[in-house]
Write a protein that holds these residues in place. Structure first.
Motif, PDB file in Angstrom:
ATOM      1  N   SER A 164     -10.361 -21.270  -9.684  1.00 14.33           N
ATOM      2  CA  SER A 164     -11.012 -21.450 -10.986  1.00 14.33           C
ATOM      3  C   SER A 164     -10.677 -22.795 -11.625  1.00 14.33           C
ATOM      4  O   SER A 164     -11.544 -23.437 -12.240  1.00 14.33           O
ATOM      5  CB  SER A 164     -10.618 -20.309 -11.935  1.00 14.33           C
ATOM      6  N   ALA A 165      -9.430 -23.261 -11.481  1.00 14.71           N
ATOM      7  CA  ALA A 165      -9.058 -24.538 -12.090  1.00 14.71           C
ATOM      8  C   ALA A 165      -9.830 -25.694 -11.460  1.00 14.71           C
ATOM      9  O   ALA A 165     -10.235 -26.635 -12.142  1.00 14.71           O
ATOM     10  CB  ALA A 165      -7.553 -24.774 -11.954  1.00 14.71           C
ATOM     11  N   PHE A 166     -10.042 -25.608 -10.147  1.00 14.74           N
ATOM     12  CA  PHE A 166     -10.789 -26.664  -9.472  1.00 14.74           C
ATOM     13  C   PHE A 166     -12.262 -26.622  -9.870  1.00 14.74           C
ATOM     14  O   PHE A 166     -12.891 -27.669 -10.101  1.00 14.74           O
ATOM     15  CB  PHE A 166     -10.626 -26.523  -7.969  1.00 14.74           C
ATOM     16  N   ALA A 176     -16.518 -37.105 -10.308  1.00  9.65           N
ATOM     17  CA  ALA A 176     -15.169 -37.580 -10.020  1.00  9.65           C
ATOM     18  C   ALA A 176     -14.761 -37.372  -8.570  1.00  9.65           C
ATOM     19  O   ALA A 176     -13.931 -38.101  -8.045  1.00  9.65           O
ATOM     20  CB  ALA A 176     -14.169 -36.898 -10.929  1.00  9.65           C
ATOM     21  N   ILE A 177     -15.360 -36.397  -7.921  1.00 11.35           N
ATOM     22  CA  ILE A 177     -14.948 -36.086  -6.551  1.00 11.35           C
ATOM     23  C   ILE A 177     -15.556 -37.036  -5.530  1.00 11.35           C
ATOM     24  O   ILE A 177     -15.183 -37.034  -4.355  1.00 11.35           O
ATOM     25  CB  ILE A 177     -15.329 -34.627  -6.203  1.00 11.35           C
ATOM     26  N   THR A 178     -16.470 -37.893  -5.959  1.00 10.55           N
ATOM     27  CA  THR A 178     -17.243 -38.692  -5.008  1.00 10.55           C
ATOM     28  C   THR A 178     -16.488 -39.861  -4.395  1.00 10.55           C
ATOM     29  O   THR A 178     -17.066 -40.643  -3.650  1.00 10.55           O
ATOM     30  CB  THR A 178     -18.525 -39.217  -5.677  1.00 10.55           C
ATOM     31  N   LYS A 179     -15.221 -40.034  -4.688  1.00  5.96           N
ATOM     32  CA  LYS A 179     -14.430 -41.070  -4.021  1.00  5.96           C
ATOM     33  C   LYS A 179     -13.886 -40.568  -2.693  1.00  5.96           C
ATOM     34  O   LYS A 179     -14.069 -41.198  -1.659  1.00  5.96           O
ATOM     35  CB  LYS A 179     -13.276 -41.534  -4.901  1.00  5.96           C
ATOM     36  N   ALA A 180     -13.210 -39.443  -2.723  1.00  4.64           N
ATOM     37  CA  ALA A 180     -12.587 -38.921  -1.503  1.00  4.64           C
ATOM     38  C   ALA A 180     -13.277 -37.687  -0.956  1.00  4.64           C
ATOM     39  O   ALA A 180     -13.069 -37.321   0.201  1.00  4.64           O
ATOM     40  CB  ALA A 180     -11.121 -38.596  -1.760  1.00  4.64           C
ATOM     41  N   TYR A 181     -14.085 -37.008  -1.784  1.00  6.05           N
ATOM     42  CA  TYR A 181     -14.765 -35.784  -1.375  1.00  6.05           C
ATOM     43  C   TYR A 181     -13.783 -34.751  -0.825  1.00  6.05           C
ATOM     44  O   TYR A 181     -13.999 -34.149   0.227  1.00  6.05           O
ATOM     45  CB  TYR A 181     -15.866 -36.074  -0.357  1.00  6.05           C
ATOM     46  N   ILE A 182     -12.677 -34.557  -1.534  1.00  6.91           N
ATOM     47  CA  ILE A 182     -11.703 -33.547  -1.157  1.00  6.91           C
ATOM     48  C   ILE A 182     -11.854 -32.341  -2.072  1.00  6.91           C
ATOM     49  O   ILE A 182     -11.824 -32.464  -3.293  1.00  6.91           O
ATOM     50  CB  ILE A 182     -10.273 -34.103  -1.215  1.00  6.91           C
ATOM     51  N   TYR A 183     -12.015 -31.187  -1.464  1.00  8.37           N
ATOM     52  CA  TYR A 183     -12.230 -29.938  -2.183  1.00  8.37           C
ATOM     53  C   TYR A 183     -11.017 -29.027  -1.991  1.00  8.37           C
ATOM     54  O   TYR A 183     -10.407 -28.999  -0.924  1.00  8.37           O
ATOM     55  CB  TYR A 183     -13.482 -29.227  -1.671  1.00  8.37           C
ATOM     56  N   VAL A 184     -10.703 -28.271  -3.020  1.00 11.59           N
ATOM     57  CA  VAL A 184      -9.607 -27.310  -2.957  1.00 11.59           C
ATOM     58  C   VAL A 184     -10.204 -25.916  -2.731  1.00 11.59           C
ATOM     59  O   VAL A 184     -11.076 -25.486  -3.489  1.00 11.59           O
ATOM     60  CB  VAL A 184      -8.779 -27.334  -4.254  1.00 11.59           C
ATOM     61  N   ARG A 205      -2.675 -12.389   4.336  1.00 14.07           N
ATOM     62  CA  ARG A 205      -2.403 -13.816   4.258  1.00 14.07           C
ATOM     63  C   ARG A 205      -3.254 -14.457   3.172  1.00 14.07           C
ATOM     64  O   ARG A 205      -4.357 -14.002   2.868  1.00 14.07           O
ATOM     65  CB  ARG A 205      -2.702 -14.495   5.604  1.00 14.07           C
ATOM     66  N   ALA A 206      -2.747 -15.537   2.614  1.00 16.00           N
ATOM     67  CA  ALA A 206      -3.503 -16.346   1.656  1.00 16.00           C
ATOM     68  C   ALA A 206      -3.010 -17.775   1.760  1.00 16.00           C
ATOM     69  O   ALA A 206      -1.818 -18.019   1.958  1.00 16.00           O
ATOM     70  CB  ALA A 206      -3.310 -15.819   0.233  1.00 16.00           C
ATOM     71  N   VAL A 207      -3.925 -18.725   1.646  1.00 11.06           N
ATOM     72  CA  VAL A 207      -3.568 -20.127   1.743  1.00 11.06           C
ATOM     73  C   VAL A 207      -4.545 -20.951   0.910  1.00 11.06           C
ATOM     74  O   VAL A 207      -5.721 -20.600   0.784  1.00 11.06           O
ATOM     75  CB  VAL A 207      -3.582 -20.606   3.219  1.00 11.06           C
ATOM     76  N   THR A 208      -4.058 -22.012   0.305  1.00 13.73           N
ATOM     77  CA  THR A 208      -4.912 -22.953  -0.411  1.00 13.73           C
ATOM     78  C   THR A 208      -4.909 -24.266   0.355  1.00 13.73           C
ATOM     79  O   THR A 208      -3.851 -24.826   0.639  1.00 13.73           O
ATOM     80  CB  THR A 208      -4.426 -23.166  -1.852  1.00 13.73           C
ATOM     81  N   LEU A 209      -6.100 -24.730   0.705  1.00 14.66           N
ATOM     82  CA  LEU A 209      -6.262 -25.912   1.534  1.00 14.66           C
ATOM     83  C   LEU A 209      -6.991 -27.019   0.781  1.00 14.66           C
ATOM     84  O   LEU A 209      -7.801 -26.755  -0.103  1.00 14.66           O
ATOM     85  CB  LEU A 209      -7.072 -25.569   2.792  1.00 14.66           C
ATOM     86  N   ALA A 210      -6.679 -28.248   1.161  1.00 11.34           N
ATOM     87  CA  ALA A 210      -7.456 -29.406   0.715  1.00 11.34           C
ATOM     88  C   ALA A 210      -8.341 -29.800   1.883  1.00 11.34           C
ATOM     89  O   ALA A 210      -7.854 -30.117   2.971  1.00 11.34           O
ATOM     90  CB  ALA A 210      -6.537 -30.555   0.317  1.00 11.34           C
ATOM     91  N   VAL A 211      -9.646 -29.756   1.672  1.00 11.90           N
ATOM     92  CA  VAL A 211     -10.627 -29.994   2.729  1.00 11.90           C
ATOM     93  C   VAL A 211     -11.492 -31.192   2.340  1.00 11.90           C
ATOM     94  O   VAL A 211     -11.982 -31.276   1.220  1.00 11.90           O
ATOM     95  CB  VAL A 211     -11.519 -28.749   2.932  1.00 11.90           C
ATOM     96  N   GLN A 212     -11.654 -32.123   3.264  1.00 15.02           N
ATOM     97  CA  GLN A 212     -12.487 -33.289   3.000  1.00 15.02           C
ATOM     98  C   GLN A 212     -13.863 -33.088   3.631  1.00 15.02           C
ATOM     99  O   GLN A 212     -13.972 -32.818   4.829  1.00 15.02           O
ATOM    100  CB  GLN A 212     -11.854 -34.560   3.556  1.00 15.02           C
ATOM    101  N   CYS A 213     -14.901 -33.208   2.819  1.00 13.00           N
ATOM    102  CA  CYS A 213     -16.277 -33.030   3.291  1.00 13.00           C
ATOM    103  C   CYS A 213     -17.144 -34.150   2.729  1.00 13.00           C
ATOM    104  O   CYS A 213     -17.779 -34.007   1.682  1.00 13.00           O
ATOM    105  CB  CYS A 213     -16.824 -31.675   2.865  1.00 13.00           C
ATOM    106  N   ARG A 214     -17.165 -35.260   3.421  1.00 13.71           N
ATOM    107  CA  ARG A 214     -18.012 -36.377   2.990  1.00 13.71           C
ATOM    108  C   ARG A 214     -19.480 -36.067   3.319  1.00 13.71           C
ATOM    109  O   ARG A 214     -19.755 -35.374   4.306  1.00 13.71           O
ATOM    110  CB  ARG A 214     -17.582 -37.671   3.667  1.00 13.71           C
ATOM    111  N   PRO A 215     -20.409 -36.589   2.519  1.00 16.89           N
ATOM    112  CA  PRO A 215     -21.831 -36.349   2.790  1.00 16.89           C
ATOM    113  C   PRO A 215     -22.214 -36.811   4.189  1.00 16.89           C
ATOM    114  O   PRO A 215     -21.773 -37.854   4.671  1.00 16.89           O
ATOM    115  CB  PRO A 215     -22.533 -37.191   1.711  1.00 16.89           C
TER     116      PRO A 215
END
Length: 230
Positions: A164-166, A176-184, A205-215
């Motif tokens: 929710s915070a993301f 703002a995300i358009t520099k690195a395109y990293i999603y939480v 199990r539960a995990v929070t990941l940083a995922v990069q998805c450029r266009p």
């Protein structure tokens, strides 16, 4: 008695994100968001965080060095699957979580496990926190003991979502995300563990990941957050 593969639900195993990497990831992905405070709290929370209900936090078993390089995949990657060609953050994070929760010491060496995991990482060094991923793999001695017990695990993913915070941060400033395109992305699932002589068990199990998805590019894994945020 079996030896557990470190539980990613705890997310305290191994090393925390190095300060430089954490700053690079957070700053590049969401630094200019109006909700920066919430996102920093999301990515840098300490301790065990919000574990999946009923998930047991394992006793730390000693992790490899935070500067450990990824082994060369010259001998293959064993049972570790190749990264999928997916361009959607949640779908890729779900596949990555399933990969992280699965292993087979019967036919995969520790170096093969690490090489297979490294193939999922972004090749942009400014955003790749390999230490947060490699730190999930037991040290060579423990891996050997697990192999002696023929320990292996499979995993099923229940769901994945943007915390929710993301989501609020993106809503406040979508550009703002358009520099690195990293999603939480947070993923919840279940891991089935088994070892020789019919031993086995299951854990959430539960995990929070940083995922990069450029266009126009497939997604890649950037980092594992040090705590789980739902």
């Amino acid at each position: 008695m079996r030896t557990r593969f470190p539980s990613l639900s705890a997310l305290s195993y191994g090393t925390r994100w190095p300060t430089g990497k954490r700053i690079a990831i957070v700053a590049s992905a969401v630094a200019v968001l109006l909700a920066i405070a919430a996102v920093v709290a999301l990515l840098t929370g300490g301790g065990y965080g919000h574990q999946a209900p009923g998930a047991a936090a394992p006793t730390p078993t000693g992790s490899p060095s935070s500067t450990e390089a990824a082994p060369k995949p010259s001998s293959g990657t064993g049972s570790v699957p190749k990264p999928p060609q997916i361009a959607e953050p949640v779908a890729y994070a779900k596949a990555a979580a399933q990969m992280l929760w699965s292993y087979d010491t019967r036919n995969t060496s520790r170096d093969q496990q690490l090489a297979g995991m490294h193939a999922w990482m972004t090749d942009e060094s400014a955003y790749a926190d390999w230490a947060s991923v490699s730190g999930q793999v037991p040290d060579p001695v423990l891996w050997s003991r697990m192999a002696d017990q023929e320990q292996h695990a499979t995993a099923g993913v229940i769901e994945g979502h943007f915390p929710s915070a993301f989501k609020q941060a993106l809503a406040d400033d979508p550009s703002a995300i358009t520099k690195a395109y990293i999603y939480v992305v947070t993923v919840n699932g279940k891991q089935q563990i088994a070892w020789k002589k019919g031993g086995g068990g299951a854990e959430e199990r539960a995990v929070t990941l940083a995922v990069q998805c450029r266009p126009n590019h497939d997604c890649t894994l950037a980092a594992i957050a040090p705590s789980v945020t739902q």
